[in-house]
Motif scaffolding. Structure first.
Motif, PDB file in Angstrom:
ATOM      1  N   MET A  87       0.827  -1.216   0.000  1.00  0.00           N
ATOM      2  CA  MET A  87       0.000   0.000   0.000  1.00  0.00           C
ATOM      3  C   MET A  87       0.861   1.265   0.000  1.00  0.00           C
ATOM      4  SD  MET A  87      -3.123   1.163  -0.029  1.00  0.00           S
ATOM      5  CE  MET A  87      -4.118  -0.250   0.434  1.00  0.00           C
ATOM      6  N   LEU A  88       1.924   1.263   0.813  1.00  0.00           N
ATOM      7  CA  LEU A  88       2.766   2.454   0.914  1.00  0.00           C
ATOM      8  C   LEU A  88       3.576   2.721  -0.359  1.00  0.00           C
ATOM      9  CD1 LEU A  88       4.023   2.283   4.619  1.00  0.00           C
ATOM     10  CD2 LEU A  88       2.331   3.836   3.644  1.00  0.00           C
ATOM     11  N   LYS A  89       3.591   1.734  -1.274  1.00  0.00           N
ATOM     12  CA  LYS A  89       4.300   1.971  -2.537  1.00  0.00           C
ATOM     13  C   LYS A  89       3.639   3.113  -3.313  1.00  0.00           C
ATOM     14  CE  LYS A  89       1.595  -1.446  -5.139  1.00  0.00           C
ATOM     15  NZ  LYS A  89       1.628  -2.725  -5.872  1.00  0.00           N
ATOM     16  N   TYR A  90       2.321   3.281  -3.106  1.00  0.00           N
ATOM     17  CA  TYR A  90       1.616   4.372  -3.781  1.00  0.00           C
ATOM     18  C   TYR A  90       2.146   5.727  -3.336  1.00  0.00           C
ATOM     19  CZ  TYR A  90      -1.819   0.809  -5.145  1.00  0.00           C
ATOM     20  OH  TYR A  90      -2.448  -0.300  -5.658  1.00  0.00           O
ATOM     21  N   LEU A  91       2.630   5.792  -2.101  1.00  0.00           N
ATOM     22  CA  LEU A  91       3.172   7.043  -1.593  1.00  0.00           C
ATOM     23  C   LEU A  91       4.407   7.464  -2.388  1.00  0.00           C
ATOM     24  CD1 LEU A  91       3.153   9.303   0.511  1.00  0.00           C
ATOM     25  CD2 LEU A  91       4.453   7.807   2.037  1.00  0.00           C
ATOM     26  N   PHE A 112      -3.249   8.573   5.781  1.00  0.00           N
ATOM     27  CA  PHE A 112      -4.412   7.878   5.232  1.00  0.00           C
ATOM     28  C   PHE A 112      -4.098   6.407   4.943  1.00  0.00           C
ATOM     29  CE2 PHE A 112      -6.747   6.766   1.206  1.00  0.00           C
ATOM     30  CZ  PHE A 112      -8.000   6.582   1.797  1.00  0.00           C
ATOM     31  N   LEU A 113      -2.959   6.140   4.338  1.00  0.00           N
ATOM     32  CA  LEU A 113      -2.590   4.763   4.008  1.00  0.00           C
ATOM     33  C   LEU A 113      -2.331   3.942   5.265  1.00  0.00           C
ATOM     34  CD1 LEU A 113      -0.236   5.426   0.948  1.00  0.00           C
ATOM     35  CD2 LEU A 113      -2.626   4.669   0.917  1.00  0.00           C
ATOM     36  N   ASN A 114      -1.752   4.557   6.281  1.00  0.00           N
ATOM     37  CA  ASN A 114      -1.536   3.846   7.551  1.00  0.00           C
ATOM     38  C   ASN A 114      -2.866   3.509   8.221  1.00  0.00           C
ATOM     39  OD1 ASN A 114       1.258   3.753   7.456  1.00  0.00           O
ATOM     40  ND2 ASN A 114       1.516   5.712   8.498  1.00  0.00           N
ATOM     41  N   LYS A 139      -3.825  -0.244   9.196  1.00  0.00           N
ATOM     42  CA  LYS A 139      -4.070  -0.527  10.608  1.00  0.00           C
ATOM     43  C   LYS A 139      -5.440  -1.164  10.816  1.00  0.00           C
ATOM     44  CE  LYS A 139      -4.267   1.728  15.140  1.00  0.00           C
ATOM     45  NZ  LYS A 139      -4.143   3.030  15.860  1.00  0.00           N
ATOM     46  N   ASN A 140      -6.401  -0.764  10.011  1.00  0.00           N
ATOM     47  CA  ASN A 140      -7.773  -1.266  10.168  1.00  0.00           C
ATOM     48  C   ASN A 140      -8.116  -2.382   9.184  1.00  0.00           C
ATOM     49  OD1 ASN A 140      -9.184   0.685  12.228  1.00  0.00           O
ATOM     50  ND2 ASN A 140      -7.971   2.006  10.887  1.00  0.00           N
ATOM     51  N   ASN A 141      -7.069  -2.885   8.478  1.00  0.00           N
ATOM     52  CA  ASN A 141      -7.249  -4.007   7.539  1.00  0.00           C
ATOM     53  C   ASN A 141      -8.370  -3.740   6.526  1.00  0.00           C
ATOM     54  OD1 ASN A 141      -5.246  -5.686   8.796  1.00  0.00           O
ATOM     55  ND2 ASN A 141      -6.703  -6.048  10.464  1.00  0.00           N
ATOM     56  N   LEU A 142      -8.326  -2.577   5.927  1.00  0.00           N
ATOM     57  CA  LEU A 142      -9.348  -2.182   4.966  1.00  0.00           C
ATOM     58  C   LEU A 142      -8.837  -2.367   3.539  1.00  0.00           C
ATOM     59  CD1 LEU A 142     -10.465   1.109   6.755  1.00  0.00           C
ATOM     60  CD2 LEU A 142     -11.602  -1.121   6.848  1.00  0.00           C
ATOM     61  N   LYS A 143      -9.763  -2.421   2.603  1.00  0.00           N
ATOM     62  CA  LYS A 143      -9.423  -2.547   1.191  1.00  0.00           C
ATOM     63  C   LYS A 143      -9.806  -1.253   0.484  1.00  0.00           C
ATOM     64  CE  LYS A 143     -10.061  -7.567   1.138  1.00  0.00           C
ATOM     65  NZ  LYS A 143     -10.815  -8.701   0.539  1.00  0.00           N
ATOM     66  N   LEU A 158     -13.995   1.705  -0.770  1.00  0.00           N
ATOM     67  CA  LEU A 158     -13.579   3.108  -0.729  1.00  0.00           C
ATOM     68  C   LEU A 158     -14.594   4.000  -0.014  1.00  0.00           C
ATOM     69  CD1 LEU A 158     -11.543   5.256  -1.429  1.00  0.00           C
ATOM     70  CD2 LEU A 158     -12.590   5.480  -3.692  1.00  0.00           C
ATOM     71  N   ASP A 159     -15.882   3.856  -0.330  1.00  0.00           N
ATOM     72  CA  ASP A 159     -16.896   4.718   0.287  1.00  0.00           C
ATOM     73  C   ASP A 159     -16.900   4.582   1.806  1.00  0.00           C
ATOM     74  OD1 ASP A 159     -17.684   5.805  -2.086  1.00  0.00           O
ATOM     75  OD2 ASP A 159     -19.416   4.506  -2.365  1.00  0.00           O
ATOM     76  N   SER A 160     -16.909   3.355   2.283  1.00  0.00           N
ATOM     77  CA  SER A 160     -16.940   3.147   3.735  1.00  0.00           C
ATOM     78  C   SER A 160     -15.607   3.541   4.376  1.00  0.00           C
ATOM     79  CB  SER A 160     -17.270   1.680   4.053  1.00  0.00           C
ATOM     80  OG  SER A 160     -16.292   0.812   3.484  1.00  0.00           O
ATOM     81  N   VAL A 161     -14.514   3.342   3.642  1.00  0.00           N
ATOM     82  CA  VAL A 161     -13.202   3.765   4.142  1.00  0.00           C
ATOM     83  C   VAL A 161     -13.192   5.276   4.376  1.00  0.00           C
ATOM     84  CG1 VAL A 161     -10.785   4.115   3.497  1.00  0.00           C
ATOM     85  CG2 VAL A 161     -11.832   1.884   3.176  1.00  0.00           C
ATOM     86  N   LEU A 162     -13.726   6.023   3.417  1.00  0.00           N
ATOM     87  CA  LEU A 162     -13.711   7.487   3.528  1.00  0.00           C
ATOM     88  C   LEU A 162     -14.619   7.974   4.647  1.00  0.00           C
ATOM     89  CD1 LEU A 162     -13.660   8.570  -0.229  1.00  0.00           C
ATOM     90  CD2 LEU A 162     -11.762   8.467   1.390  1.00  0.00           C
ATOM     91  N   ILE A 163     -15.758   7.320   4.832  1.00  0.00           N
ATOM     92  CA  ILE A 163     -16.655   7.704   5.927  1.00  0.00           C
ATOM     93  C   ILE A 163     -15.947   7.525   7.270  1.00  0.00           C
ATOM     94  CG2 ILE A 163     -18.766   7.079   7.176  1.00  0.00           C
ATOM     95  CD1 ILE A 163     -19.994   6.378   4.425  1.00  0.00           C
ATOM     96  N   GLY A 164     -15.305   6.376   7.425  1.00  0.00           N
ATOM     97  CA  GLY A 164     -14.591   6.099   8.671  1.00  0.00           C
ATOM     98  C   GLY A 164     -13.401   7.020   8.870  1.00  0.00           C
TER      99      GLY A 164
END
Length: 291
Positions: free
Chosen positions: A1-5, A32-34, A38-42, A47-53
């Motif tokens: 995931m952090l490769k996107y950074l 944001f990526l951490n 940390k929350n084991n999200l995809k 994406l929608d639920s990730v952004l809400i949280g």
């Protein structure tokens, strides 16, 4: 995931964003990526639920609306980068709405208070006998005087160079703009004194073009915006009221205004580096006057 950074940082560099902007965008993106890891999200599938949280997390961590909105704006930029590369399908704008910022009154400093502010490091310079500490006081006075007289932003101050000064003018150079400002005779004299004092402390300073140098392990390196923040923290303690570089910038605006407000604003928004006249008009509308 952090490769996107790493990809994102390279993208920002290719756009010739300022080092400060790149640093801040990458800090926000890494946060944001951490959060996702940390929350084991995809990211793509949820994406929608990730952004809400994540927005709920930001609202808890950053109670100042301006800080929250900056984080959301930074995130939106990163997600647009991912969308352009088909890593995500879309950027859900509804989930990235910023909170409404309450407009607060702006209090430009009265002339009495401005004089108090400018006298803090000037008096320190006059009192201190130690050469190095005296030089620091002189540097900090000159920084404060430059902000008060020219209305510069901290990022513009730390990037000032001696080669930007020609005769009685200085060029303020940003990534997408250059503007030329006049220097008063008094300010030129102070800068000349500072330059001569700097040569006493930094024998090799002629090899460095930056005007405002650090000390210790930052010797021959330019100061940072954090240094300017600390300068104003010290001033605030000395004078007994909160002072920021922004307050001096707004005081500069107030001092320039007269009955011909429209004519002055047409000149000021360019002189002070605002992208649009409307931004300056909005600031002026929020001015209140101190007694």
């Amino acid at each position: 995931m952090l490769k996107y950074l790493d990809y994102y940082r390279a993208h920002l560099e290719s756009l010739k964003k300022s080092p400060h902007t790149i640093k801040q965008y990458c800090i926000d993106t890494e946060q944001f990526l951490n959060y996702i890891q940390k929350n084991n999200l995809k990211l793509k599938e949820e994406l929608d639920s990730v952004l809400i949280g994540y927005k709920q997390f930001l609202e808890t961590e950053y109670t100042q609306i301006s800080s929250f909105n900056r984080k959301v704006s930074s995130l939106k930029n990163f997600l647009s980068f991912l969308q352009d590369r088909s890593i995500i399908n879309t950027v859900p704008d509804d989930a990235l709405k910023q909170n409404k910022l309450e407009k607060r009154n702006i209090h430009p400093l009265s002339q009495t208070r401005l004089d108090q502010v400018l006298s803090v490091y000037l008096n320190k310079y006059r009192r201190i006998s130690d050469r190095e500490f005296g030089w620091i006081a002189l540097r900090n006075f000159c920084v404060t005087r430059v902000i008060a007289e020219l209305g510069l932003k901290p990022i513009e101050v730390v990037e000032m160079k001696w080669t930007h000064i020609h005769n009685n003018e200085i060029k303020v150079i940003r990534t997408k703009s250059v503007r030329t400002l006049s220097l008063s005779k008094s300010l030129i004299d102070w800068l000349e004194l500072y330059k001569n004092e700097t040569k006493m402390i930094f024998p090799l300073c002629d090899q460095v073009d930056y005007m405002w140098l650090g000390i210790g392990n930052k010797k021959y390196q330019p100061i940072t915006e954090k240094t300017i923040e600390r300068i104003f923290q010290t001033i605030s303690k000395e004078v007994g009221f909160k002072v920021t570089a922004t307050a001096l910038r707004y005081s500069k605006i107030q001092n320039e205004l007269d009955e011909k407000v429209d004519e002055q604003l047409n000149l000021l928004y360019i002189q002070l580096g605002y992208a649009r006249k409307g931004v300056l008009v909005e600031r002026v509308d929020r001015f209140t006057h101190e007694s």
